[in-house]
Design an enzyme around this catalytic site. Structure first.
Site, mmCIF file in Angstrom:
data_model
loop_
_atom_site.group_PDB
_atom_site.id
_atom_site.type_symbol
_atom_site.label_atom_id
_atom_site.label_comp_id
_atom_site.label_asym_id
_atom_site.label_seq_id
_atom_site.Cartn_x
_atom_site.Cartn_y
_atom_site.Cartn_z
ATOM 1 N N LYS A 34 62.303 5.652 113.376
ATOM 2 C CA LYS A 34 61.209 4.772 113.801
ATOM 3 C C LYS A 34 61.692 3.743 114.805
ATOM 4 O O LYS A 34 62.868 3.418 114.878
ATOM 5 C CB LYS A 34 60.621 4.051 112.583
ATOM 6 N N ARG A 133 51.626 -0.396 98.990
ATOM 7 C CA ARG A 133 51.425 -0.482 100.435
ATOM 8 C C ARG A 133 50.706 0.788 100.874
ATOM 9 O O ARG A 133 49.519 0.764 101.160
ATOM 10 C CB ARG A 133 52.767 -0.672 101.152
ATOM 11 N N TYR A 258 68.637 -26.976 126.214
ATOM 12 C CA TYR A 258 67.294 -27.528 126.070
ATOM 13 C C TYR A 258 67.183 -28.412 124.831
ATOM 14 O O TYR A 258 67.690 -28.066 123.758
ATOM 15 C CB TYR A 258 66.261 -26.407 125.978
ATOM 16 N N MET A 306 66.228 -18.001 127.609
ATOM 17 C CA MET A 306 65.741 -16.663 127.915
ATOM 18 C C MET A 306 66.872 -15.738 128.360
ATOM 19 O O MET A 306 66.895 -14.551 127.982
ATOM 20 C CB MET A 306 64.671 -16.723 129.013
#
Length: 361
Positions: A34, A133, A258, A306
């Site tokens: 997956k 589930r 930051y 980032m």
């Protein structure tokens, strides 16, 4: 210098598969692929697992597009849709491409019974034993089983499955409870059965049955809580690395990054590494998150940007621009990074973004 690179160690993958087979030598392996094979490359991993001396017997994916991608890449082994199909329009596609499907609800059952197919489908019937589930209720199981078994649209060799909720926690009683429910439902049936995920492969041998379904363990990540990963003898398959692109001297009480989220307690040296949340490195990694550089662990300091992170190299470092840092992989398990990032290894592996170069070791 190189930017963020995820090197995939196919020898480690082969080793992990051999370890899994050793732990459950009488079971067939449905390798779970997956989410782009947990970020490792869907087709790459499937092809590798099809070529080793010890091979996977089938592949499990979540969505039909993943299955069709594998078929388009020439993968011929059985492929199972672990969430089943989402529309009755998918059924002819499954039949034509020889794809197998889990059935876990009445809508899927009715669609199969009402379909006009050129070939019967291979079905994995999922029963809910306590995960709550996906899966048919225990009270409905006989109805579903007999309806599928009598349908011309279904192969008669239905596989019966369920899923554990707490197999990674040896202190929980839920796994034994689920085992009892599964056994009571299936003990009189001749069908093949599957229950064991990675954690159950390691810790619950009575759950191995005919098929096991390794996911996380296959990629060299421990599936167990509070266990020594070295005891599992598995190896990391993904090695996420990038380069040091700047080195700066920082004075005591100067802040980095930051929000001035980290302030130096003494004079030190800061290294800037070319990776950030734009590459999939966790945005919420805390100060002190380990990074492996030149054979030692250095701590992350300041907020993840980032495109960059900063690490404290210390006063007497010999590191240079261009040196390669390992964010996780050999020598630094992804589990350790996850602990410092308030998340789980699954998320870190699956969140690798497209701009990260994928290499093969």
């Amino acid at each position: 210098m190189k930017t963020a690179t995820a090197n995939i160690d196919l020898n480690a993958l082969a080793h992990n598969l051999s370890v899994i087979k050793y732990k459950a030598e009488n079971s067939k392996v449905l390798a779970v692929l997956k989410a782009n094979a947990y970020g490792h490359g869907l087709a790459r991993i499937a092809k590798a697992l099809s070529q080793y001396k010890v091979q996977a017997d089938a592949f499990g994916v979540a969505r039909i597009d993943e299955a069709l991608e594998l078929r388009s890449e020439g993968v011929s082994k059985p492929i199972v849709l672990l969430e089943g199909f989402f529309s009755e329009l998918d059924l002819p596609v499954l039949a034509v491409n020889n794809l197998q499907t889990v059935v876990h609800n009445r809508e899927q059952l009715n669609a199969i019974l009402d379909a006009e197919l050129t070939e019967p489908l291979k079905i994995w019937l999922k029963v809910d034993t306590g995960m709550h589930r996906l899966g048919v209720n225990a009270e409905e199981f006989d109805e579903f089983y007999h309806a599928l078994n009598q349908s011309e649209n279904v192969h008669k060799d239905i596989i019966i499955m369920s899923h554990f909720s707490c197999a990674d926690d040896l202190t929980s009683e839920r796994t034994n409870a689920q085992l009892r429910v599964f056994s009571s439902i299936t003990k009189s049936l001749p069908n093949e059965k599957t229950l064991a995920n990675s954690a159950a492969i390691c810790a619950w041998p009575e759950s191995h049955y005919d098929w096991i379904r390794p996911g996380l363990m296959l990629y060299g990540v421990s599936p167990m809580q509070n266990a020594d990963r070295d005891d599992l003898a598995i190896q990391p398959v993904m090695n996420l690395q990038s380069s040091v692109i700047a080195i700066r001297q920082i004075k005591k009480n100067e802040a980095v990054g930051y929000g001035a989220a980290w302030v130096a307690k003494e004079d030190t040296t800061i290294g800037v590494i070319a990776i950030g949340y734009g590459d999939g490195y966790p945005r919420h990694a805390q100060n002190g998150t380990p990074v492996l550089l030149n054979g030692r662990i250095v701590p992350l300091v300041g907020r993840v940007s980032m495109d960059m992170i900063t690490v404290d190299l210390g006063n007497s470092c010999q590191d240079k621009i261009g040196d390669i840092a390992t964010l996780w992989g050999q020598g630094l398990p992804v589990e350790e990074v996850a602990k410092h990032s308030t998340t789980i290894p699954y998320e870190l592996l699956c969140n690798i973004t497209r701009r990260v170069h994928m290499g093969i070791l």
